[in-house]
Enzyme design. Structure first.
Site, PDB file in Angstrom:
ATOM      1  N   HIS A 301       0.749  -1.290   0.038  1.00  0.00           N
ATOM      2  CA  HIS A 301      -0.031   0.134  -0.142  1.00  0.00           C
ATOM      3  C   HIS A 301       0.855   1.242   0.090  1.00  0.00           C
ATOM      4  O   HIS A 301       1.850   1.371   0.571  1.00  0.00           O
ATOM      5  CB  HIS A 301      -0.943   0.257   1.290  1.00  0.00           C
ATOM      6  CG  HIS A 301      -2.335   0.856   1.103  1.00  0.00           C
ATOM      7  ND1 HIS A 301      -2.149   2.253   1.358  1.00  0.00           N
ATOM      8  CD2 HIS A 301      -3.423   0.682   0.664  1.00  0.00           C
ATOM      9  CE1 HIS A 301      -3.271   2.880   1.145  1.00  0.00           C
ATOM     10  NE2 HIS A 301      -4.196   1.932   0.457  1.00  0.00           N
ATOM     11  N   ASP A 358      -7.917  -5.445  -0.366  1.00  0.00           N
ATOM     12  CA  ASP A 358      -8.611  -6.335  -1.393  1.00  0.00           C
ATOM     13  C   ASP A 358      -8.095  -7.930  -1.152  1.00  0.00           C
ATOM     14  O   ASP A 358      -8.652  -8.793  -1.757  1.00  0.00           O
ATOM     15  CB  ASP A 358      -7.881  -5.595  -2.793  1.00  0.00           C
ATOM     16  CG  ASP A 358      -8.191  -4.415  -2.979  1.00  0.00           C
ATOM     17  OD1 ASP A 358      -9.475  -4.329  -2.729  1.00  0.00           O
ATOM     18  OD2 ASP A 358      -7.424  -3.519  -3.203  1.00  0.00           O
TER      19      ASP A 358
END
Ligand code: COA
Length: 424
Positions: A301, A358
């Site tokens: 991320h 996700d």
């Protein structure tokens, strides 16, 4: 600390320092261009603040995410998606009366315009639902006025309710099944599920567990400050494009596999490992090999460098949902093995790569019977209130200034245009 000093070409420049309400520090370089003609260069905007915002706070080092000051863990436990929409778009959690009024507004406008329905029916059945979703949202500007501020306030409400109907209809279109109309007596998540899965003569029964699992995912996707799609919505809106056009652009930005499209890619990856008899080591080796061009999907991320608080909540929710539904999904155990192995691997540790939102969300969508190509559509449904909140904030606070970054030009210097015969 109120100023920073920059020395450029031997000359000193004093730049104002801006501090946020959580103590984050930004150097305001707006005056630099006029004073020096230099720009700042930050490809991918990894360390560039594009705006001031009061919507969402993230501390990536500590794994903190708060919508309008409320920790995501508490919101996940105590708030429904309708309440999150109210919080993000209007600034506060609704009280009982406000919530009832808000839900009434959503129910009143949930039917999709016949004109939009006709357009949607022209799409070939194999069309990706994200393509339909973005064009349907943009097409709403043909059916609803958007000239005034009042129109745009109304359009925010229309979008929040019609999005779930349009999303469910994209699925029905692909299946070639008749559309199921929204129901005003159901909550957001269960209404969506009934529009997706009811078929004539076979009513679909939604259990509270399924409703809560979907609602939780929507809550967790509500906003994430200046990510790629939200920045796109702000960027497009800064040209004074209407709300529908701006949100439609956000949907397109979300579609890519490095952003919202990752949830679909995670399942492809886990399925591939499953087909290879569960050998996840090859996948990890491939993700570490730069030449392969492959990345461990659902990992890493831009902002979170220790853990993604949403992933923690989703992992537990996936476990609980599958246990309560009595479903055994082999992909869940593969995901857990893969996570465990990656989190012991130097490559991932050094680069601070952890599972993101996700990684486990697809497992929940699968358990709910949602097909893979709809995963990113659900991400878009969840992210909608965040997009709207940022669009409205940008309109109020940017002073009407269009977003327009600069560049460092690296092309040819001036040259003469050769005649056609002179060209190699
Ligand atoms: N698998 C393998 N390596 C990864 C990786 C992943 N998922 N994510 C990042 N890396 C590596 C990069 O190759 C780079 O290595 P290097 O320093 O040796 O060159 C390093 O980690 C930093 O990556 P970078 O691309 O600079 O990070 P970013 O902040 O630009 O990208 C993401 C963030 C999310 C786009 C990126 O981590 C990614 O592609 N993840 C997979 C897609 C995904 O899950 N997206 C959903 C995000 S919510």
């Amino acid at each position: 600390m109120s100023t920073a000093k920059l020395v450029l070409g031997g000359k000193e420049h004093e730049l104002p320092v801006v501090t946020g309400s959580e103590g984050e520090v930004g150097i305001d370089i707006a005056s630099l261009r006029n004073a020096t003609s230099a720009i700042t260069l930050d490809p991918g905007y990894g360390n560039t603040g594009s705006c001031r915002s009061a919507v969402t706070f993230i501390d990536g080092e500590k794994g903190i995410l708060r919508y309008r000051g409320y920790p995501i863990e508490e919101l996940a436990e105590k708030a429904t998606f309708e309440e999150i929409c109210h919080l993000l778009v209007y600034g506060e959690l609704p009280n009982r009366k406000e919530l009832a009024r808000f839900k009434e507004g959503l129910a009143k406008h949930s039917i999709v315009h016949e004109g939009l329905r006709k357009i949607l029916e022209t799409y070939p059945r194999a069309t990706h639902p994200m393509a339909i979703l973005s064009s349907m949202i943009c097409s709403m500007s043909a059916f609803y006025p958007w000239e005034t501020e009042e129109d745009e306030q109304n359009n925010a409400l229309l979008l929040m309710t019609k999005m779930k109907s349009i999303a469910a209809f994209t699925y029905k279109q692909a299946k070639g099944e008749p559309w199921i109309y929204p129901r005003t007596d159901l909550g957001y998540a269960s209404d969506f599920l009934q529009m997706m899965f009811t078929v004539p003569n076979r009513p679909y029964a939604i259990t509270p567990v399924q409703e809560r699992a979907l609602d939780l995912l929507l809550v967790l996707h509500g906003d994430h400050e200046q990510n790629c799609s939200t920045s796109t919505v702000r960027m497009v809106g800064s040209s004074q494009a209407n709300l529908f056009a701006s949100i439609s652009a956000g949907v397109c930005a979300l579609w890519g596999p490095l952003h919202g499209g990752a949830n679909e890619e995670v399942i492809h990856m886990l399925q591939h490992i499953h087909d290879e008899h569960g050998d996840y080591r090859k996948t990890i080796a491939m993700a570490k090999d730069k030449k392969s061009g492959f990345r461990l999907m659902g990992f890493g991320h831009r902002v979170y460098k220790n853990f993604d608080p949403r992933a923690k909540i989703i992992k537990k929710a996936a476990d609980d949902l599958l246990a309560e539904m009595g479903v055994k999904d082999p992909l869940l155990s593969i995901a857990k093995d893969l996570e465990e192995a990656a989190l012991q691997d130097e490559y991932f540790l050094e680069r601070k790569l952890y599972p993101n939102v996700d990684f486990y969300s697809g497992i929940i969508y699968r358990a709910l019977g949602i097909p893979m190509n709809m995963f990113t559509v659900l991400f878009a449904m969840g992210r909608l209130p965040g997009w709207i909140a940022h669009w409205m904030e940008m309109r109020k606070e940017s002073g009407g200034r269009i977003h327009r970054p600069r560049q460092i030009y690296t092309g040819q210097t001036q040259r003469r245009v050769p005649a056609l015969d002179e060209r190699k």
